[in-house]
Scaffold this active site. Sequence first.
Site, mmCIF file in Angstrom:
data_model
loop_
_atom_site.group_PDB
_atom_site.id
_atom_site.type_symbol
_atom_site.label_atom_id
_atom_site.label_comp_id
_atom_site.label_asym_id
_atom_site.label_seq_id
_atom_site.Cartn_x
_atom_site.Cartn_y
_atom_site.Cartn_z
ATOM 1 N N GLU A 24 -3.927 -3.399 4.777
ATOM 2 C CA GLU A 24 -4.602 -4.246 5.958
ATOM 3 C C GLU A 24 -4.937 -3.317 7.080
ATOM 4 O OE1 GLU A 24 -1.908 -7.512 6.961
ATOM 5 O OE2 GLU A 24 -3.796 -8.079 8.595
ATOM 6 N N ARG A 78 -11.147 -19.569 2.625
ATOM 7 C CA ARG A 78 -9.950 -19.825 3.712
ATOM 8 C C ARG A 78 -10.987 -20.122 5.145
ATOM 9 N NH1 ARG A 78 -5.607 -14.987 2.806
ATOM 10 N NH2 ARG A 78 -4.403 -15.978 1.253
ATOM 11 N N ASN A 125 4.859 -7.423 5.893
ATOM 12 C CA ASN A 125 4.203 -8.620 5.368
ATOM 13 C C ASN A 125 4.016 -8.616 3.791
ATOM 14 O OD1 ASN A 125 3.547 -9.706 7.889
ATOM 15 N ND2 ASN A 125 1.748 -8.694 8.026
ATOM 16 N N GLU A 146 9.359 3.790 7.660
ATOM 17 C CA GLU A 146 9.265 2.500 7.927
ATOM 18 C C GLU A 146 9.730 2.140 9.443
ATOM 19 O OE1 GLU A 146 7.629 -0.636 6.935
ATOM 20 O OE2 GLU A 146 8.783 -1.202 8.764
ATOM 21 N N ALA A 158 0.921 -1.193 -0.219
ATOM 22 C CA ALA A 158 -0.076 0.003 0.120
ATOM 23 C C ALA A 158 0.922 1.112 -0.060
ATOM 24 C CB ALA A 158 -0.919 -0.155 1.402
HETATM 25 P P1 ADP Z 1 0.069 -3.675 3.642
HETATM 26 O O1 ADP Z 1 0.199 -4.983 3.056
HETATM 27 O O2 ADP Z 1 -1.313 -3.096 4.304
HETATM 28 O O3 ADP Z 1 0.645 -2.508 2.806
HETATM 29 P P2 ADP Z 1 2.358 -4.683 5.257
HETATM 30 O O4 ADP Z 1 2.149 -5.404 6.594
HETATM 31 O O5 ADP Z 1 2.931 -5.360 4.158
HETATM 32 O O6 ADP Z 1 0.848 -3.817 5.194
HETATM 33 O O7 ADP Z 1 3.211 -3.297 5.499
HETATM 34 C C1 ADP Z 1 3.148 -2.398 6.667
HETATM 35 C C2 ADP Z 1 4.426 -1.810 7.177
HETATM 36 O O8 ADP Z 1 4.220 -0.853 8.039
HETATM 37 C C3 ADP Z 1 5.519 -2.889 7.857
HETATM 38 O O9 ADP Z 1 6.587 -2.817 7.195
HETATM 39 C C4 ADP Z 1 5.380 -2.409 9.030
HETATM 40 O O10 ADP Z 1 6.784 -2.651 9.758
HETATM 41 C C5 ADP Z 1 5.046 -0.979 9.143
HETATM 42 N N1 ADP Z 1 4.765 -0.203 10.205
HETATM 43 C C6 ADP Z 1 3.682 -0.751 11.180
HETATM 44 N N2 ADP Z 1 3.603 -0.117 12.274
HETATM 45 C C7 ADP Z 1 4.368 1.174 12.136
HETATM 46 C C8 ADP Z 1 4.542 2.285 12.668
HETATM 47 N N3 ADP Z 1 4.098 2.593 13.677
HETATM 48 N N4 ADP Z 1 5.443 3.151 12.267
HETATM 49 C C9 ADP Z 1 6.100 3.079 11.099
HETATM 50 N N5 ADP Z 1 6.038 1.925 10.251
HETATM 51 C C10 ADP Z 1 5.004 0.951 10.700
#
Ligand code: ADP
Length: 467
Positions: free
Chosen positions: A434, A294, A43, A35, A15
Amino acid sequence: WDEQVEMAIIGSGFAGLAAGIEAIKHGCKAVTIYEKMAVYGGNSAINGGLFAAPNTPLQQQKGINDSVDIMVADQLKSGRGVADEKLLRHIASHARDALQMTIDAGAEYYPYLQQLGGHSVPRTYQTKVSCGAGITQPLLHECRKVGVTLQNRSKFEGFILTKEGAVAGIRIRYPYYFEDENSGNIVNIRASKGVLVATGGFAQNVNLRMAQDPTLTAEVGCTNAKGATGEAMLEMFRLGAVPVHLAYIQSGPWASPDEGGFGYVSNYAIFNFPHSIAVNCLTGKRFMNEIADRKTRADAELACRDAAGKPLPPIMITSYAHAKEHPTCEKVLKYGVGWKFDSLQAIAKRFNIPLQPLQQQVDEYNAYVKAGDDKQFGKSMAKAKDMYIAAPYTVVRLWPKVHYCQGGVQVNANAEVLDSNTGKAIKGLYAAGEVCGGIHGVSRLGSCSIPECMVMGMTAARSMMGA
Ligand code: ADP
């Protein structure tokens, strides 16, 4: 303010990355993706790299009749009456463009389509590396190429508001080390065009997931990256965002109890389910449609118990001749999380299954393959034509792992986050991926997360740019 950008994106999954690229395309001059972890991709980088879209070039080439309507109907069925049809339609309508964005960035897909559980036709692309990194890596590269700034070890901690309550910026902790909550310093960042929260789900936050579903204890396996802890979602709720469907937490029915995380078996099983049988070790019989949605399958697997009621993971039996068509087969055998057998006797002995019912089940199933009609569970035999269960066999064990949060904040088709008091968009705040809730209802279909993340990330960027 310590720093200023036009657009602040939190999270570097599908996203966030898609939003970054789309923002630049629409004239954004200063966009930064923050990040919290050391590695980018979340994920998104560690799933199966499966991308569902209707009306794609591969479907045209293979003569598969599909449409936005058919895809949305499949998703509504799995959503069990509470999915958001409008958003599903928006996503399905733009899924092909999102797929194209990944291809333009350099993602490579197998030249065939898979038919995943709950999908009425084959419509799922898979990256050649059988992993989401086959998309996140090209998108990361593209982000750098077009001028999106990427900053890791940057944890979002809170919003900064205007006097009127609009989101004006964010507080980031930097440089942040996941092992040390208090590492780094607070940096205040102004985001003149808005903030996009793309932080993924909360499946790794055991307290939070157990508050929704007490059966999801720390002992239950999880496919997610460590960073999926949900604090940014909670911060949006504090600001007034509408919480939706938080208790709908999905487990992956293709996971194995013999390896950690998403693992190799998951991809292996997803590919092989259409031409395999899943067998209850206590009875020697099938117990589900191997390509049901699922939730249907995860619930059926969790009901597989020994005589004392203890979990007894079922097995999936595949002809090696078919299993070896997917590159994960070699890995599954190499790493000892799946096994090859020359006879049903050997399988029965190894897993303590009564041989006679097992033999009978395999014969019965092969008759269904011949007839093209599964009289036991009504599984679509389209992808199993002439694919009999025959020696030598490969076997993996199955047990569901926590995989995906259907719940999160409510957004509209502009990816704006909605306020629980007014029902209107919270100014300056957008969410995608997500972290959003309610789109898929009770159970999301496999391979529908990547199109959702990509399309809604792109949508958010366009909304912020007024495009
Ligand atoms: P999506 O599939 O919805 O794009 P992902 O789980 O692949 O979500 O990616 C979300 C990212 O956001 C992960 O790399 C995670 O480490 C990061 N993340 C989660 N919480 C925070 C936060 N508080 N600050 C910065 N990054 C974050």
